[in-house]
Design a protein around this motif. Structure first.
Motif, PDB file in Angstrom:
ATOM      1  N   GLU A   9      16.938 100.786  41.626  1.00 46.34           N
ATOM      2  CA  GLU A   9      17.303 100.332  42.954  1.00 46.34           C
ATOM      3  C   GLU A   9      18.822 100.247  43.046  1.00 46.34           C
ATOM      4  OE1 GLU A   9      15.332  96.917  44.485  1.00 46.34           O
ATOM      5  OE2 GLU A   9      13.525  97.343  43.329  1.00 46.34           O
ATOM      6  N   ALA A  11      22.400  98.696  43.533  1.00 48.38           N
ATOM      7  CA  ALA A  11      22.856  97.343  43.212  1.00 48.38           C
ATOM      8  C   ALA A  11      23.084  96.523  44.476  1.00 48.38           C
ATOM      9  CB  ALA A  11      24.128  97.396  42.381  1.00 48.38           C
ATOM     10  N   ILE A  12      23.594  97.161  45.517  1.00 40.41           N
ATOM     11  CA  ILE A  12      23.875  96.451  46.760  1.00 40.41           C
ATOM     12  C   ILE A  12      23.196  97.198  47.895  1.00 40.41           C
ATOM     13  CG2 ILE A  12      25.665  95.730  48.363  1.00 40.41           C
ATOM     14  CD1 ILE A  12      27.582  95.560  46.025  1.00 40.41           C
ATOM     15  N   THR A  13      22.475  96.465  48.710  1.00 37.56           N
ATOM     16  CA  THR A  13      21.835  97.050  49.880  1.00 37.56           C
ATOM     17  C   THR A  13      22.319  96.303  51.113  1.00 37.56           C
ATOM     18  OG1 THR A  13      19.935  95.558  49.895  1.00 37.56           O
ATOM     19  CG2 THR A  13      19.779  97.536  48.500  1.00 37.56           C
ATOM     20  N   GLU A  14      21.914  96.772  52.275  1.00 41.60           N
ATOM     21  CA  GLU A  14      22.324  96.088  53.507  1.00 41.60           C
ATOM     22  C   GLU A  14      21.728  94.701  53.613  1.00 41.60           C
ATOM     23  OE1 GLU A  14      19.120  97.871  56.660  1.00 41.60           O
ATOM     24  OE2 GLU A  14      20.861  99.093  56.164  1.00 41.60           O
ATOM     25  N   ASP A  15      20.678  94.420  52.843  1.00 40.16           N
ATOM     26  CA  ASP A  15      20.040  93.104  52.863  1.00 40.16           C
ATOM     27  C   ASP A  15      20.569  92.168  51.772  1.00 40.16           C
ATOM     28  OD1 ASP A  15      18.397  93.845  54.990  1.00 40.16           O
ATOM     29  OD2 ASP A  15      16.939  94.749  53.626  1.00 40.16           O
ATOM     30  N   SER A  16      21.524  92.620  50.978  1.00 37.89           N
ATOM     31  CA  SER A  16      22.049  91.800  49.887  1.00 37.89           C
ATOM     32  C   SER A  16      22.768  90.571  50.417  1.00 37.89           C
ATOM     33  CB  SER A  16      23.022  92.603  49.025  1.00 37.89           C
ATOM     34  OG  SER A  16      22.368  93.641  48.353  1.00 37.89           O
ATOM     35  N   ASP A  17      22.625  89.471  49.700  1.00 39.29           N
ATOM     36  CA  ASP A  17      23.397  88.270  50.020  1.00 39.29           C
ATOM     37  C   ASP A  17      24.851  88.517  49.654  1.00 39.29           C
ATOM     38  OD1 ASP A  17      21.249  86.741  50.918  1.00 39.29           O
ATOM     39  OD2 ASP A  17      20.792  86.010  48.908  1.00 39.29           O
ATOM     40  N   ASP A  20      25.723  88.200  46.020  1.00 40.99           N
ATOM     41  CA  ASP A  20      25.348  89.367  45.211  1.00 40.99           C
ATOM     42  C   ASP A  20      26.364  90.488  45.358  1.00 40.99           C
ATOM     43  OD1 ASP A  20      23.036  88.086  44.322  1.00 40.99           O
ATOM     44  OD2 ASP A  20      21.813  88.907  45.953  1.00 40.99           O
ATOM     45  N   ILE A  21      26.886  90.649  46.563  1.00 40.75           N
ATOM     46  CA  ILE A  21      27.899  91.677  46.804  1.00 40.75           C
ATOM     47  C   ILE A  21      29.164  91.354  46.011  1.00 40.75           C
ATOM     48  CG2 ILE A  21      29.415  92.675  48.574  1.00 40.75           C
ATOM     49  CD1 ILE A  21      27.027  92.246  50.549  1.00 40.75           C
ATOM     50  N   GLU A  24      28.621  91.880  42.302  1.00 39.02           N
ATOM     51  CA  GLU A  24      28.631  93.300  41.944  1.00 39.02           C
ATOM     52  C   GLU A  24      30.055  93.867  41.957  1.00 39.02           C
ATOM     53  OE1 GLU A  24      27.105  96.775  40.554  1.00 39.02           O
ATOM     54  OE2 GLU A  24      26.046  94.868  40.762  1.00 39.02           O
ATOM     55  N   ASP A 140      26.313  81.272  45.739  1.00 44.13           N
ATOM     56  CA  ASP A 140      25.379  81.600  46.811  1.00 44.13           C
ATOM     57  C   ASP A 140      25.047  80.359  47.647  1.00 44.13           C
ATOM     58  OD1 ASP A 140      23.613  83.503  48.164  1.00 44.13           O
ATOM     59  OD2 ASP A 140      21.971  82.391  47.228  1.00 44.13           O
TER      60      ASP A 140
END
Length: 149
Positions: A9, A11-17, A20-21, A24, A140
């Motif tokens: 997957e 590491a960072i997606t548009e749904d990442s908090d 998390d960004i 990363e 977070d």
């Protein structure tokens, strides 16, 4: 064959908090001391938000801040990046409308100071213990409490 089909997957997606960004972006640069890393978790958080601030560059904050210094920097982050609702509650000028409401304003300022000190100590203590996962959990929590995204 896409990366999803290969089992990895992104590491960072548009749904990442946001935590998390940031985690990363600073991967491999966070650690317990300056000999082995560029930042502690708190230093990475501050660098992410304040690296482009002119005042931040003049101050040249440490990448491994002490709790009181980190709490001060977290306050700066809240003032610049928290949601309007949060800023209104903690930093609003409602006392100007009612001069007898000064005690409530002081209570809110004290509450903010205590919360920021809690997060600063929690982040630094976890980082110093080598529990970076817990330090990032507190980052977070801080970001979500102050509605920073």
């Amino acid at each position: 064959m896409s990366s999803e089909m290969m089992g990895e997957e992104p590491a960072i997606t548009e749904d990442s908090d946001l935590a998390d960004i940031i985690r990363e972006l600073y991967r491999g640069r966070v650690g317990r001391n300056q000999k082995t890393s560029d930042f502690c978790v708190g230093g990475a958080l501050c660098d992410y938000f304040l690296r482009d601030e002119a005042d931040w560059q003049i101050i040249k904050r440490q990448p491994f801040p002490f709790p009181d210094s980190l709490a001060y920097d977290l306050d700066w982050i809240v003032r610049d990046h928290a949601s309007e609702r949060v800023q209104e509650y903690y930093l609003g000028d409602s006392w100007l409308e009612d001069p007898y409401d000064v005690g409530d304003v002081q209570d809110r300022e004290d509450e903010l100071d205590h919360i920021l000190c809690y997060y600063a100590n929690a982040i630094i203590n976890a980082n110093d213990a080598g529990d970076y996962g817990d330090a990032w959990v507190h980052v977070d929590m801080f970001l979500k409490e102050f509605e920073i995204d």
